[in-house]
Scaffold this active site. Structure first.
Site, PDB file in Angstrom:
ATOM      1  N   SER A 146       4.224  -1.117  -1.049  1.00  0.00           N
ATOM      2  CA  SER A 146       4.077  -1.129  -2.426  1.00  0.00           C
ATOM      3  C   SER A 146       5.232  -0.651  -3.100  1.00  0.00           C
ATOM      4  CB  SER A 146       2.966  -0.500  -2.895  1.00  0.00           C
ATOM      5  OG  SER A 146       2.671  -0.504  -4.352  1.00  0.00           O
ATOM      6  N   TYR A 157      -2.029   7.386  -3.457  1.00  0.00           N
ATOM      7  CA  TYR A 157      -1.820   5.979  -3.166  1.00  0.00           C
ATOM      8  C   TYR A 157      -0.168   5.851  -3.011  1.00  0.00           C
ATOM      9  CZ  TYR A 157      -0.971   0.908  -3.503  1.00  0.00           C
ATOM     10  OH  TYR A 157      -0.767  -0.598  -3.189  1.00  0.00           O
TER      11      TYR A 157
END
Length: 262
Positions: A146, A157
């Protein structure tokens, strides 16, 4: 936007695609099967079998398992090898932020859950697939990372995806002499249909929804194109990196972000 398929691109290849029940993983797995691959659709959601059955005339199989455990990852690789005789390509797609909130608002167990969701399945699957790739004389691992290694309201995250980037680069260096490529894409914000299994089982409070809206705004503003990408725009580079067309690419993390490098 139109989707270009490359007939026969994965003929003779066995692919394992994790997180294949919905979203980017679903699109990747279906396209790989349509392009000639024998594909194992892996997900914790039992409706992954319905998705695998969508391929008409292809060779697919589905396996339901929790990849947040090492045993689950090992079982998925064994199933793929026993079903189709080996593994050539692993696409690690499991992950996704569970909650969006300022870091100071995270509870300790929520931090652990984010790392467990978005780092450990990739770490476990990369380890458990290695004997199977070695038996084939080489292969390819594509990690879906990501661009959220920079972004607001998702520090755990972000840390997990930074770990995925590190796995990609370190493992690529280690495995090159064994004819195993390790690469990754780093998707930006992506439009997707409503999830059949929500990212956060508890649901979002009104405050959490406002924090999520701030994330969406930041992501779109950071993108040169000022928009989210489509699932098709994410699946295409993943499949390119998985294919023999990318045979001289390893250790790279490709941003697919409309210009936002994260």
């Amino acid at each position: 936007m139109s989707t270009t398929h490359f007939e026969g691109r994965f003929t003779g290849k066995v692919l394992v695609v994790t997180g294949a029940a919905q979203g980017i993983g679903r699109s990747v797995a279906l396209r790989a099967a349509e392009e000639g691959g024998r594909v194992v659709f892996v997900d914790r959601a039992d409706f992954v079998a319905e998705v695998a059955a969508e391929v008409i005339g292809g060779q697919t199989a589905a396996f339901t398992v929790d990849l947040e455990t090492y045993e689950g990852a090992a079982a998925a690789m064994r199933f793929a090898a026993e079903t189709f005789g080996g593994i050539d390509i692993l696409i690690n797609n499991v992950g996704g932020a569970i909650r969006m909130r300022p870091y100071g608002e995270f509870e300790p167990q929520q931090i652990d859950a984010e790392i467990r969701r978005s780092l450990m399945p990739t770490l476990y699957c990369c380890h458990t697939v290695l004997p199977h790739l070695s038996q084939r004389g080489g292969g390819t691992i594509v990690n879906v990372s990501s661009n959220a290694t920079r972004g607001i309201h998702r520090v755990p995250y972000s840390a997990a995806k930074g770990g995925v980037n590190a796995i990609t680069q370190s493992l690529a260096m280690e495995l090159a002499e064994r004819n195993i490529r390790v690469v990754a894409t780093a998707p930006g914000g992506t439009e997707a249909p409503p999830r059949r299994i929500p990212r956060n089982d508890a649901g979002d409070t009104e405050t959490e929804k406002s924090w999520m809206a701030e994330v969406v705004g930041q992501v779109k503003q950071s993108s040169f194109m000022k928009r989210y990408g489509t699932i098709e725009e994410q699946a295409a580079p993943i499949l390119f990196l998985a294919s023999d067309e990318a045979s001289y690419i390893t250790g790279s993390v490709l941003p697919v972000t409309g210009g936002d490098l994260g």
